[in-house]
Design a protein around this motif. Structure first.
Motif, short mmCIF file in Angstrom:
data_model
loop_
_atom_site.label_atom_id
_atom_site.label_comp_id
_atom_site.label_asym_id
_atom_site.label_seq_id
_atom_site.Cartn_x
_atom_site.Cartn_y
_atom_site.Cartn_z
N ASN A 181 -19.17 -11.76 -7.77
CA ASN A 181 -18.25 -11.31 -8.95
C ASN A 181 -17.19 -10.14 -8.35
O ASN A 181 -17.01 -9.41 -8.90
CB ASN A 181 -19.11 -10.52 -10.16
N VAL A 182 -17.17 -10.30 -7.06
CA VAL A 182 -16.33 -9.25 -6.31
C VAL A 182 -14.80 -9.49 -6.88
O VAL A 182 -14.09 -8.61 -7.03
CB VAL A 182 -16.44 -9.30 -4.65
N GLU A 183 -14.33 -10.85 -6.86
CA GLU A 183 -12.91 -10.91 -7.33
C GLU A 183 -12.34 -10.26 -8.44
O GLU A 183 -11.62 -9.69 -8.78
CB GLU A 183 -12.86 -12.48 -7.38
N HIS A 184 -13.65 -10.42 -9.57
CA HIS A 184 -13.06 -9.74 -10.77
C HIS A 184 -13.12 -8.17 -10.81
O HIS A 184 -12.64 -7.66 -11.68
CB HIS A 184 -13.97 -10.31 -11.92
N ASN A 185 -13.96 -7.74 -9.91
CA ASN A 185 -14.16 -6.29 -9.98
C ASN A 185 -13.10 -5.51 -9.14
O ASN A 185 -12.65 -4.40 -9.34
CB ASN A 185 -15.80 -6.12 -9.10
N TYR A 186 -12.71 -6.04 -7.95
CA TYR A 186 -11.89 -5.25 -7.18
C TYR A 186 -10.26 -5.70 -7.08
O TYR A 186 -9.44 -4.74 -6.87
CB TYR A 186 -12.08 -5.36 -5.55
N GLN A 187 -9.73 -6.74 -7.98
CA GLN A 187 -8.23 -6.94 -7.90
C GLN A 187 -7.60 -6.10 -8.75
O GLN A 187 -6.45 -5.41 -8.25
CB GLN A 187 -8.03 -8.34 -8.49
N THR A 188 -8.17 -5.35 -9.85
CA THR A 188 -7.40 -4.35 -10.66
C THR A 188 -7.68 -3.02 -9.85
O THR A 188 -6.85 -2.01 -10.20
CB THR A 188 -8.11 -4.07 -11.83
N HIS A 189 -8.49 -3.02 -8.75
CA HIS A 189 -8.41 -1.73 -7.84
C HIS A 189 -7.67 -1.81 -6.70
O HIS A 189 -7.77 -0.97 -5.86
CB HIS A 189 -9.95 -1.54 -7.64
N GLU A 190 -6.69 -2.94 -6.37
CA GLU A 190 -6.18 -3.01 -5.17
C GLU A 190 -5.19 -1.87 -5.02
O GLU A 190 -4.21 -1.65 -6.24
CB GLU A 190 -5.43 -4.21 -5.13
N VAL A 191 -5.00 -1.07 -3.95
CA VAL A 191 -3.89 -0.14 -3.75
C VAL A 191 -2.62 -0.70 -2.92
O VAL A 191 -3.02 -1.28 -1.79
CB VAL A 191 -4.43 1.19 -3.42
N ALA A 192 -1.50 -0.34 -3.03
CA ALA A 192 -0.46 -0.73 -2.33
C ALA A 192 -0.37 0.39 -1.07
O ALA A 192 -0.75 1.55 -0.98
CB ALA A 192 0.82 -0.58 -2.99
N SER A 193 0.40 -0.17 0.22
CA SER A 193 0.39 0.56 1.19
C SER A 193 1.95 0.90 1.41
O SER A 193 2.82 0.54 0.89
CB SER A 193 -0.08 -0.17 2.56
N ILE A 194 2.21 1.86 2.37
CA ILE A 194 3.52 2.23 2.80
C ILE A 194 4.43 1.15 3.46
O ILE A 194 5.47 0.84 3.25
CB ILE A 194 3.41 3.14 3.95
N VAL A 195 3.62 -0.13 3.95
CA VAL A 195 4.15 -1.10 4.13
C VAL A 195 4.76 -2.05 3.14
O VAL A 195 5.68 -2.47 2.86
CB VAL A 195 3.46 -2.17 5.30
N GLN A 196 3.99 -2.42 2.19
CA GLN A 196 4.37 -2.97 0.68
C GLN A 196 5.46 -2.36 0.27
O GLN A 196 6.52 -2.66 -0.25
CB GLN A 196 3.08 -2.89 0.00
N TRP A 197 5.39 -0.82 0.11
CA TRP A 197 6.47 -0.01 -0.57
C TRP A 197 7.73 -0.25 0.10
O TRP A 197 8.67 -0.46 -0.52
CB TRP A 197 6.07 1.27 -0.53
N ALA A 198 7.77 -0.28 1.46
CA ALA A 198 8.82 -0.70 2.35
C ALA A 198 9.50 -1.80 2.12
O ALA A 198 10.63 -2.15 1.91
CB ALA A 198 8.60 -0.22 3.79
#
Length: 436
Positions: A181-198
């Motif tokens: 059940n990890v998929e449902h637990n962590y997808q909403t808790h993913e955080v963006a990085s400086i690479v994604q922001w760039a």
């Protein structure tokens, strides 16, 4: 209301009438002339008012920009000192004068080069002072309240505190050994990085390391997993993809313009399969790319491929100058008019000398000499002994490093300086900036 009568000319001379008409016509001239003069005066007065407002605004802006440049004159007393003392007074007097001249660069950081060298062994017998010690701005980053705590890659690169042994997830996710059940637990808790922001604002991005590209520090730039040991494989590939799968398939991983480091997976075919999948993906998307298996090829290539994958064995990465070559090779691909974010990570488990790190930063600054005023250079260093790291910076907004900060401050500082993430400019502002 008085009504004025009009008379048609019937061809008969009326001297009296003609004179009266002439008087009526001429009597209106002074009034028209006065009205004209008043109109001109009003227009002139309006122009003067507008010019005065512009002058006041310009004067206000100039005074605002220069208010911090005013320096009080302090008397310097002459004292006779022995040479052993006077040399230090003269040296530090020069340092003080230089401190008064330190400018604040408030430009947007179009380019960002971040060098991460945590847990480096202290080096002795250095031939010269490292270049970062001449940078105008310096701060300390604190790993946590525990002085022996290690720095967390997600905290550094994503700007949030998280649980140990997780990557790219906030503190709402506990470390997991099984994919239940990890998929449902962590997808909403993913955080963006400086690479994604760039990447969101169109900057090119590069990740280079003299270690494994799937280890926690590189992985925190593109992956999200509740177990940092799921590097090449995971218990459930569909619901809990491994780090290498996310490097290949995630939006952030796919958009990395340069990936360079080692990739020593468990089976002989694993590396070949990864390279083949990466190439197939770029071919499918009709993107220009190249794969480098030789460090000289990465450094000296004359093509303009938009995407570069460089995977090398550990022996090659241990050679003197390898870290410098990785960085310069990446710069060759990402140093374009679009701007870039380069993250160069010195693996704490691999040996790299202080002199090589210094040479890498120096050569990077030389490479960026034509855009140095728009380039933020950051060096993050720590030894193996304490829970603090020194962060040196030069370039746009580097003055925002000014005291002891929490480790999460680094990501937000870069985000603000480069106008990415929550601090990104509007689309219109970005368009205008690209034009100029």
């Amino acid at each position: 209301m008085q009504r004025e009568e009009f008379h048609l000319d019937t061809g008969v001379n009326h001297p009296e009438g003609s004179e009266n008409d002439r008087q009526k016509l001429t009597s209106g001239f002074p009034r028209c002339k006065i009205n004209s003069i008043l109109s001109k005066l009003c227009i002139g007065l309006l122009i003067v008012v507008v010019l005065a407002i512009i002058f006041i605004c310009v004067a206000f802006v100039i005074s605002y920009e220069n208010e911090e440049q005013l320096v009080a004159t302090i008397e310097l007393h002459t004292v006779d000192l022995p040479p052993e003392q006077s040399v230090w007074f003269e040296t530090n007097l020069a340092e003080l004068r230089n401190a008064f001249r330190v400018p604040k660069n408030n430009r947007r950081a179009k380019n960002v080069a971040l060098f991460v060298a945590l847990g480096m062994a202290e080096s002795s017998g250095a031939q010269q002072t490292p270049i970062w010690e001449s940078f105008p701005h310096l701060a300390l980053l604190r790993a946590s309240q525990d002085r022996w705590a290690k720095f967390n890659p997600t905290a550094l690169f994503c700007g949030i505190e998280t649980r140990p042994n997780t990557i790219g997830l906030d503190a709402g996710v506990e470390p997991a050994d099984e994919c239940i059940n990890v998929e449902h637990n962590y997808q909403t808790h993913e955080v963006a990085s400086i690479v994604q922001w760039a990447q969101v604002v169109g900057r090119r991005t590069a990740l280079v390391t003299n270690g494994e590209i799937v280890m926690p520090f590189p992985a925190a730039l593109y992956a999200h997993t509740p177990n940092e040991s799921w590097t090449f494989t995971s218990p459930e590939p569909t619901h809990c993809p491994s780090v290498q799968t996310q490097l290949l398939r995630s939006d952030t991983g796919k958009q990395l313009n340069v990936i360079a480091g080692s990739f020593d997976c468990t089976t002989p075919s694993c590396k070949d399969n990864f390279v083949a999948a990466w190439e197939g993906q770029k071919m499918q998307d009709d993107l220009s790319y190249r794969v480098s298996a030789d460090m000289n090829d990465l450094l000296n290539s004359g093509d303009d491929s938009e995407y570069v994958l460089g995977l090398y064995n550990q022996l090659e990465l241990k050679k003197p100058g390898a870290f410098q070559n990785l960085t310069l090779g990446a710069l060759h691909s990402v140093h374009t008019s679009e701007g870039f974010l380069l993250v160069a990570i010195a693996d704490s488990m691999k040996e790299i000398s202080l002199q090589e790190l210094d040479a890498t930063v120096r050569s990077t600054m030389w490479k960026l000499s034509d855009t140095l005023e728009d380039s933020l250079i950051i060096v993050l260093r720590s030894s193996n002994r304490e829970g603090f790291a020194a962060v040196h910076a030069t370039g746009p907004m580097s003055h925002l490093l000014h005291r002891v900060h929490n480790q999460t401050y680094l990501a937000h500082f870069i985000s603000y300086a480069a106008r990415t993430g929550r601090f990104r400019d509007s689309d219109l502002a970005n368009f205008v900036l690209q034009i100029f």
